[in-house]
Design a protein around this motif. Structure first.
Motif, PDB file in Angstrom:
ATOM      1  N   SER A 217       0.828  -1.206   0.000  1.00  0.00           N
ATOM      2  CA  SER A 217       0.000   0.000   0.000  1.00  0.00           C
ATOM      3  C   SER A 217       0.863   1.257   0.000  1.00  0.00           C
ATOM      4  CB  SER A 217      -0.913   0.013   1.227  1.00  0.00           C
ATOM      5  OG  SER A 217      -0.167   0.168   2.417  1.00  0.00           O
ATOM      6  N   ILE A 218       0.282   2.345  -0.538  1.00  0.00           N
ATOM      7  CA  ILE A 218       0.924   3.653  -0.541  1.00  0.00           C
ATOM      8  C   ILE A 218      -0.101   4.676  -0.082  1.00  0.00           C
ATOM      9  CG2 ILE A 218       0.455   3.849  -3.032  1.00  0.00           C
ATOM     10  CD1 ILE A 218       2.865   5.762  -3.166  1.00  0.00           C
ATOM     11  N   THR A 219       0.298   5.554   0.849  1.00  0.00           N
ATOM     12  CA  THR A 219      -0.634   6.516   1.423  1.00  0.00           C
ATOM     13  C   THR A 219       0.018   7.881   1.541  1.00  0.00           C
ATOM     14  OG1 THR A 219      -1.683   4.769   2.742  1.00  0.00           O
ATOM     15  CG2 THR A 219      -2.140   7.045   3.379  1.00  0.00           C
ATOM     16  N   PRO A 220      -0.246   8.800   0.628  1.00  0.00           N
ATOM     17  CA  PRO A 220       0.183  10.191   0.808  1.00  0.00           C
ATOM     18  C   PRO A 220      -0.792  10.913   1.742  1.00  0.00           C
ATOM     19  CG  PRO A 220      -0.855   9.909  -1.331  1.00  0.00           C
ATOM     20  CD  PRO A 220      -0.831   8.557  -0.702  1.00  0.00           C
ATOM     21  N   LYS A 221      -0.258  11.802   2.582  1.00  0.00           N
ATOM     22  CA  LYS A 221      -1.083  12.503   3.563  1.00  0.00           C
ATOM     23  C   LYS A 221      -0.680  13.975   3.646  1.00  0.00           C
ATOM     24  CE  LYS A 221      -0.009   9.725   6.979  1.00  0.00           C
ATOM     25  NZ  LYS A 221       0.021   9.094   8.323  1.00  0.00           N
ATOM     26  N   LEU A 222      -1.661  14.819   3.931  1.00  0.00           N
ATOM     27  CA  LEU A 222      -1.424  16.219   4.236  1.00  0.00           C
ATOM     28  C   LEU A 222      -1.862  16.451   5.668  1.00  0.00           C
ATOM     29  CD1 LEU A 222      -0.637  19.105   3.378  1.00  0.00           C
ATOM     30  CD2 LEU A 222      -3.030  19.431   2.665  1.00  0.00           C
ATOM     31  N   ASN A 223      -0.930  16.830   6.515  1.00  0.00           N
ATOM     32  CA  ASN A 223      -1.216  17.074   7.931  1.00  0.00           C
ATOM     33  C   ASN A 223      -1.268  18.573   8.189  1.00  0.00           C
ATOM     34  OD1 ASN A 223      -1.028  14.242   8.504  1.00  0.00           O
ATOM     35  ND2 ASN A 223       1.210  14.443   8.504  1.00  0.00           N
ATOM     36  N   LEU A 224      -2.302  19.018   8.875  1.00  0.00           N
ATOM     37  CA  LEU A 224      -2.493  20.428   9.213  1.00  0.00           C
ATOM     38  C   LEU A 224      -2.605  20.552  10.729  1.00  0.00           C
ATOM     39  CD1 LEU A 224      -5.229  21.212   6.533  1.00  0.00           C
ATOM     40  CD2 LEU A 224      -2.777  21.644   6.340  1.00  0.00           C
ATOM     41  N   ASN A 225      -1.869  21.497  11.322  1.00  0.00           N
ATOM     42  CA  ASN A 225      -1.897  21.688  12.769  1.00  0.00           C
ATOM     43  C   ASN A 225      -2.131  23.146  13.117  1.00  0.00           C
ATOM     44  OD1 ASN A 225       0.473  19.243  14.127  1.00  0.00           O
ATOM     45  ND2 ASN A 225      -1.420  18.986  13.014  1.00  0.00           N
ATOM     46  N   ARG A 226      -2.867  23.328  14.210  1.00  0.00           N
ATOM     47  CA  ARG A 226      -3.061  24.651  14.794  1.00  0.00           C
ATOM     48  C   ARG A 226      -2.538  24.575  16.223  1.00  0.00           C
ATOM     49  NH1 ARG A 226      -3.541  30.145  14.236  1.00  0.00           N
ATOM     50  NH2 ARG A 226      -4.733  31.007  15.981  1.00  0.00           N
ATOM     51  N   ARG A 227      -1.328  25.156  16.439  1.00  0.00           N
ATOM     52  CA  ARG A 227      -0.701  25.100  17.757  1.00  0.00           C
ATOM     53  C   ARG A 227       0.051  26.402  18.018  1.00  0.00           C
ATOM     54  NH1 ARG A 227       2.811  19.701  17.564  1.00  0.00           N
ATOM     55  NH2 ARG A 227       2.998  20.210  15.358  1.00  0.00           N
ATOM     56  N   PHE A 228       0.079  26.803  19.274  1.00  0.00           N
ATOM     57  CA  PHE A 228       0.791  28.012  19.681  1.00  0.00           C
ATOM     58  C   PHE A 228       0.336  29.225  18.864  1.00  0.00           C
ATOM     59  CE2 PHE A 228       4.061  24.501  19.919  1.00  0.00           C
ATOM     60  CZ  PHE A 228       3.823  24.216  21.253  1.00  0.00           C
ATOM     61  N   ASN A 229      -0.961  29.261  18.540  1.00  0.00           N
ATOM     62  CA  ASN A 229      -1.530  30.335  17.716  1.00  0.00           C
ATOM     63  C   ASN A 229      -0.868  30.439  16.344  1.00  0.00           C
ATOM     64  OD1 ASN A 229      -3.402  31.265  19.702  1.00  0.00           O
ATOM     65  ND2 ASN A 229      -1.692  32.290  20.774  1.00  0.00           N
ATOM     66  N   GLU A 230      -0.343  29.330  15.888  1.00  0.00           N
ATOM     67  CA  GLU A 230       0.272  29.262  14.565  1.00  0.00           C
ATOM     68  C   GLU A 230      -0.336  28.099  13.785  1.00  0.00           C
ATOM     69  OE1 GLU A 230       2.501  31.241  13.224  1.00  0.00           O
ATOM     70  OE2 GLU A 230       3.134  32.441  14.954  1.00  0.00           O
ATOM     71  N   ASN A 231      -0.297  28.226  12.465  1.00  0.00           N
ATOM     72  CA  ASN A 231      -0.753  27.161  11.585  1.00  0.00           C
ATOM     73  C   ASN A 231       0.441  26.559  10.851  1.00  0.00           C
ATOM     74  OD1 ASN A 231      -3.575  27.564  12.098  1.00  0.00           O
ATOM     75  ND2 ASN A 231      -3.452  29.407  10.819  1.00  0.00           N
ATOM     76  N   GLY A 232       0.425  25.248  10.657  1.00  0.00           N
ATOM     77  CA  GLY A 232       1.511  24.594   9.948  1.00  0.00           C
ATOM     78  C   GLY A 232       0.998  23.425   9.131  1.00  0.00           C
TER      79      GLY A 232
END
Length: 421
Positions: A217-232
């Motif tokens: 299997s192959i799984t590409p992912k996009l991870n989004l985080n909201r931490r320390f009042n910042e987005n990444g």
């Protein structure tokens, strides 16, 4: 001289007579049907060697008693002596090619011997003699599935349903095949961590696409985080390549341009199946912030019925020594791998899961105390196309910049996956 010759001749005559008498004593004189029933009872009560001796003794006088010879071959198959069973079944089928029970047992022998192509050839031959026979069609479907031909398997099962639309076994088989043929999936994960002090709530989101191939299997992912009042954001790919039967690998690569994630992460691990339903693995993870952190890990897992146990330690070398942590996981499966209750407990701090502790300027601190508990429930819709999950957890974590003091972390996560062809 003459006396010695007479003595030797006498010895040979006596020896020959003894051998002949022993051979005569082995001649079968009983009722074959009664003895056959006795042998069957022995075989079904795990006394197969005694059963086989009885069956062979009967056949010494009744060599054309095909039902007995076929059952003898079946006992060989039960014992895993597939080659001997194959030869014995061949003798029966050569004499009586219309014996449906013998065909079925002989085909199962090839399936158990992990020779699906031989089983498939036998089912095709059997279906020439017993056209549209449902039992042989089921065996053909099993052989086709074992040769990684789900489309052919589906066609065979559909031929059973064309004859009998109400066949529940065929209906269930078709559902499982449709699930197997859904080699693509998209999924969304959302979670939040609530802190008893110090930090504001932290949010995590992930969007993924997964594809099953014959190589793994192959799984590409996009991870989004909201931490320390910042987005990444972070992009990563998970691969599970198949190497050979019982051996596969895990490979991960990720990149980001936010301090909320490592600039680069990568890792690899090998998994090997063992006897008695055990599995072991060994691998590493690497996180690159302003400095590089290497984590060495592995696991030992055990399947017991519908239960699965796994223990995974983490070893993280650092300037202050090597940090050690571990997680014990238990899963209770229901209908399949997508339906289960999972519980995990862990102790120790691992930067693989506590990535928020690192920034572009701070060194990695890993010798922290931490205890955590998680429980999750995962289930699918009736057609197995939608998979849902909910997970809750609590952790007692030492504060990274105020060691000796702790806060509580309460976690909630939801997931949804849609599978399609």
């Amino acid at each position: 001289m003459i006396t010695k010759i007479i003595t030797k001749l006498t010895f040979l005559i006596v020896l020959f007579g003894s051998i002949q008498m022993q051979g005569q004593e082995k001649v079968y004189n009983g009722n074959p049907d009664t003895s056959f029933e006795t042998a069957r009872n022995l075989a079904f009560n795990q006394q197969r060697k005694a059963a086989q001796d009885t069956l062979i003794n009967i056949l010494s006088k009744y060599p054309n008693y095909n039902e007995i010879r076929s059952f003898l071959a079946t006992t060989y198959s039960w014992d895993g002596d597939y080659k001997k069973a194959r030869k014995t079944f061949a003798v029966v089928l050569e004499k009586d090619s219309r014996s449906q029970d013998t065909w079925i047992a002989a085909i199962k022998n090839e399936l158990w011997a992990d020779l699906p192509y031989a089983a498939l050839e036998m089912t095709n031959n059997a279906l020439k003699k017993f056209p549209h026979n449902a039992e042989f069609l089921y065996l053909k479907a099993s052989a086709e599935e074992s040769t990684n031909n789900p489309l052919d398997t589906l066609s065979t099962i559909q031929s059973i349903l064309n004859q009998n639309p109400d066949d529940q076994k065929a209906q269930d088989y078709k559902k499982s095949l449709n699930t197997l043929l859904r080699k693509n999936s998209i999924g969304i994960n959302a979670s939040v961590d609530l802190y008893s002090s110090v930090f504001d709530p932290m949010q995590y989101y992930s969007i993924k696409y997964s594809r099953q191939t014959k190589y793994g299997s192959i799984t590409p992912k996009l991870n989004l985080n909201r931490r320390f009042n910042e987005n990444g954001a972070q992009f990563e790919v998970d691969l599970y390549p198949k190497i050979r039967k019982g051996l596969y690998a895990y490979v991960n690569v990720g990149v980001a341009n936010s301090f909320l994630f490592p600039d680069v992460k990568y890792g690899a691990e090998l998994f090997q199946s063992l006897p008695k339903s055990f599995e072991v693995s060994a691998g590493f993870r690497t996180l690159k912030y302003s400095s590089t952190t290497n984590i060495y890990t592995g696991s030992i897992g055990w399947y017991s019925g519908n239960s699965y146990w796994s223990f995974r330690p983490y070893f993280t070398p650092g300037e202050t020594g090597t940090s050690t942590s571990g997680t014990l996981t238990y899963r209770k499966y229901r209908s399949d791998a997508d339906n289960y209750l999972g519980i995990s407990v862990g102790m120790g701090f691992s930067p693989e899961f506590n990535q928020f502790a690192f920034s572009a300027t701070d060194p990695a601190i890993v010798n922290l105390e931490s205890q955590k508990f998680n429980i999750g429930y995962y289930f699918t819709t009736a057609n197995k196309q939608n998979a849902w999950g909910v997970q809750m957890g609590v952790a007692h974590q030492e504060i990274i910049f105020d060691q000796g003091n702790f806060f509580w972390i309460y976690s909630l996560a939801l997931s949804w996956d849609l599978k399609f062809k």
